[in-house]
Design an enzyme around this catalytic site. Structure first.
Site, mmCIF file in Angstrom:
data_model
loop_
_atom_site.group_PDB
_atom_site.id
_atom_site.type_symbol
_atom_site.label_atom_id
_atom_site.label_comp_id
_atom_site.label_asym_id
_atom_site.label_seq_id
_atom_site.Cartn_x
_atom_site.Cartn_y
_atom_site.Cartn_z
ATOM 1 N N HIS A 30 2.365 11.199 2.609
ATOM 2 C CA HIS A 30 3.686 10.884 3.170
ATOM 3 C C HIS A 30 4.664 10.561 2.047
ATOM 4 O O HIS A 30 4.347 9.816 1.129
ATOM 5 C CB HIS A 30 3.592 9.698 4.142
ATOM 6 C CG HIS A 30 3.139 10.122 5.507
ATOM 7 N ND1 HIS A 30 3.728 9.684 6.657
ATOM 8 C CD2 HIS A 30 2.169 10.984 5.887
ATOM 9 C CE1 HIS A 30 3.129 10.249 7.698
ATOM 10 N NE2 HIS A 30 2.169 11.039 7.247
ATOM 11 N N LYS A 47 -0.576 -3.671 3.490
ATOM 12 C CA LYS A 47 -1.129 -4.091 2.198
ATOM 13 C C LYS A 47 -2.585 -4.556 2.220
ATOM 14 O O LYS A 47 -3.239 -4.598 1.173
ATOM 15 C CB LYS A 47 -0.282 -5.241 1.623
ATOM 16 C CG LYS A 47 1.055 -4.801 1.099
ATOM 17 C CD LYS A 47 0.914 -4.098 -0.235
ATOM 18 C CE LYS A 47 2.118 -3.259 -0.589
ATOM 19 N NZ LYS A 47 1.917 -1.826 -0.553
ATOM 20 N N TYR A 87 6.062 -0.934 -1.445
ATOM 21 C CA TYR A 87 5.319 -0.267 -0.375
ATOM 22 C C TYR A 87 4.286 0.704 -0.961
ATOM 23 O O TYR A 87 3.137 0.768 -0.504
ATOM 24 C CB TYR A 87 6.286 0.472 0.556
ATOM 25 C CG TYR A 87 5.659 0.963 1.847
ATOM 26 C CD1 TYR A 87 5.733 0.195 3.018
ATOM 27 C CD2 TYR A 87 4.981 2.184 1.900
ATOM 28 C CE1 TYR A 87 5.156 0.635 4.196
ATOM 29 C CE2 TYR A 87 4.402 2.636 3.078
ATOM 30 C CZ TYR A 87 4.494 1.863 4.221
ATOM 31 O OH TYR A 87 3.914 2.303 5.387
ATOM 32 N N TYR A 101 9.452 2.371 11.213
ATOM 33 C CA TYR A 101 9.465 0.913 11.372
ATOM 34 C C TYR A 101 10.759 0.581 12.102
ATOM 35 O O TYR A 101 11.846 0.730 11.528
ATOM 36 C CB TYR A 101 9.435 0.215 10.008
ATOM 37 C CG TYR A 101 8.094 0.313 9.304
ATOM 38 C CD1 TYR A 101 7.703 1.469 8.625
ATOM 39 C CD2 TYR A 101 7.199 -0.761 9.305
ATOM 40 C CE1 TYR A 101 6.475 1.546 7.982
ATOM 41 C CE2 TYR A 101 5.974 -0.694 8.654
ATOM 42 C CZ TYR A 101 5.619 0.466 8.001
ATOM 43 O OH TYR A 101 4.395 0.539 7.374
ATOM 44 N N PRO A 154 0.229 -7.286 8.821
ATOM 45 C CA PRO A 154 0.067 -5.858 8.519
ATOM 46 C C PRO A 154 1.358 -5.081 8.245
ATOM 47 O O PRO A 154 1.283 -3.926 7.820
ATOM 48 C CB PRO A 154 -0.623 -5.312 9.773
ATOM 49 C CG PRO A 154 -0.304 -6.265 10.854
ATOM 50 C CD PRO A 154 -0.149 -7.608 10.211
#
Ligand code: FAD
Ligand code: DHB
Length: 390
Positions: free
Chosen positions: A72, A297, A383, A202, A293
């Site tokens: 991704h 991580k 991220y 998100y 979550p």
């Protein structure tokens, strides 16, 4: 029974540590309280940082990951009226991979059972002894009901949040614990539905956060922010899909639905226990720390811990040099706190709680990340994963 490193727990941390040590000629034994079937079916994390992918590739487990995993190049951040892509390669030159923790675990177990060191499932009554000496021991009962003692040079406590290792470190009373419980939980589902998005979404919404993830081109993984007291029985499939449709709503776009094959409610907490060592016992992964979550991580942090720990143990056990084991806890905790902050930041920015003032602060922060390159880069770097010894 005797070994160099006794490893408690066959989650990703314990299994990968075993593999890293084996490849460096250090013998080890892994003890797991659950069955192989249970460990392989436990549905958890799904996003692998570049560092995690590189580590798995280096230990010979990259083939299926690259064949079946999905690379991704970013994520979407959404708030009402806006869906904005953060392009990771553009922002920080890295990507992430979607490859379920279940698949990582299956690959590690298959490699271990194919000529690797002993991996004992279904053990019970694990008790750690003499961790302050050079000869720590693990007492346990094997799957046949026979009491056993494993004599070790070192013990690795990779037994997760509820395992017996962390209490042994804490009994030394020289340490500290930090904890935050969030006033919300995630309701997670796995569905036989082709993802209606190319990247994870998100989404901030007045009704609560939602996350659109996936496991394959045919399987979606979705999460809804719910109250921690919610009972899964009160969430019919129709109610779940209706809430997801509302929270991801965007003109000209529709969620794809399908059969829900798994659903559960996950509590959310931050937890850090320091130090990650007592004598000859070393903690790694969820045994020492938990992150909510939202930043994806938990699994990656477990991999980072054992990568540091493996090289420290190799140095100790082959060269009798203790410099890396002595610095292990501090180096691991530096990364743990960075990931703890990032996970808290993502969690606080995206979940509805508090009043309208809080909501406006969150929206202001989201607009900032979606319009400022430095703000977006900071998110992207965290991220996709910071360097191991950052
Ligand atoms: P674990 O995976 O917990 O492994 C520990 C192992 O030790 C287990 O196999 C356990 O059975 C074993 N064990 C425990 N006690 C004993 C004992 N007495 N003797 C022997 N063995 C023992 N992270 C994300 O990034 N995204 C997510 O969506 C996400 N979802 C999650 C959902 C749930 C329900 C949970 C619990 C965690 C989730 N996480 C998620 C976090 C992520 O899965 C963990 O960070 C990761 O599993 C850590 O790996 P670990 O090996 O340290 O611990
Ligand atoms: C998944 C879980 C996460 O916590 C996250 O931030 C992204 C993806 C997942 O399970 O796919």
């Amino acid at each position: 029974m005797r070994t160099q490193v006794g490893i408690i727990g066959a989650g990703p941390a314990g299994l990968l540590l075993s593999r890293l040590l084996t490849l460096q000629g250090i013998d080890n034994v892994v003890l797991e309280s659950r069955s192989r079937e249970y460990v392989e079916a436990r549905i958890r994390a799904g996003i692998l940082e570049q560092h995690t992918v590189d580590t798995l590739t280096d230990v010979g487990l990259g083939d299926r990951l690259r064949r079946e995993g999905l690379e991704h190049s970013g994520i979407y951040l959404q708030y009402p009226g806006t869906r904005h892509k953060l392009d990771f390669p553009e922002l920080c030159g890295r990507t992430v991979w979607v490859y379920g923790q279940t698949e990582v675990t299956k690959d590690l177990i298959a490699a271990q059972l194919d000529g690797g060191p002993p991996l004992l499932f279904d053990v019970s009554g694990v008790v750690l002894q003499d961790v302050d000496t050079q000869h720590p021991r693990i007492h346990f009962t094997d799957a046949d009901g026979t009491p056993q003692v494993l004599e070790c040079a070192v013990i690795a406590g990779t037994d997760g949040f509820h395992g017996p290792s962390r209490p042994v470190v804490q009994q030394a009373r020289a340490g500290r614990v930090w904890e935050r419980t969030y006033p919300y939980a995630w309701l997670g589902i796995l569905a036989d539905a082709a993802p209606a998005t190319d990247e994870l979404i998100y989404s901030w919404h007045p009704d609560g956060f939602a996350l659109y993830s996936m496991r394959s081109p045919k399987v979606s993984r979705l999460y809804l922010q719910v109250d921690p007291s919610e009972k899964i029985e009160d969430w019919s499939d129709d109610r779940i899909w209706a809430n997801l449709a509302t929270r991801f709503a965007l003109d000209g776009w529709e969620i794809s639905t399908g059969t829900i094959t798994e659903k559960s409610v996950l509590p959310m907490r931050s937890f850090v226990s320091a130090p990650m060592r007592r004598g000859r016992l070393f903690l790694a992964g969820d045994a020492a720390h938990i992150v909510p979550p939202t930043g994806a991580k938990g699994l990656n942090l477990a991999v980072a811990d054992v990568t540091l720990l493996a090289s420290a143990l190799v140095r100790l056990l082959t060269e009798q040099r203790s410099d890396l084991v002595d610095s292990y806890s501090d180096r691991a905790l530096a990364r743990v706190w960075r990931c703890t902050h990032f996970s808290w930041y993502m969690t606080s920015m995206l979940h509805r709680s508090g009043d309208d003032f809080d909501a406006e602060l969150q929206l202001s922060q989201l607009r900032r990340v979606c319009s400022s390159e430095p703000a977006a880069r900071e998110l992207a770097e965290n991220y996709t994963g910071l360097p191991l010894d950052a």
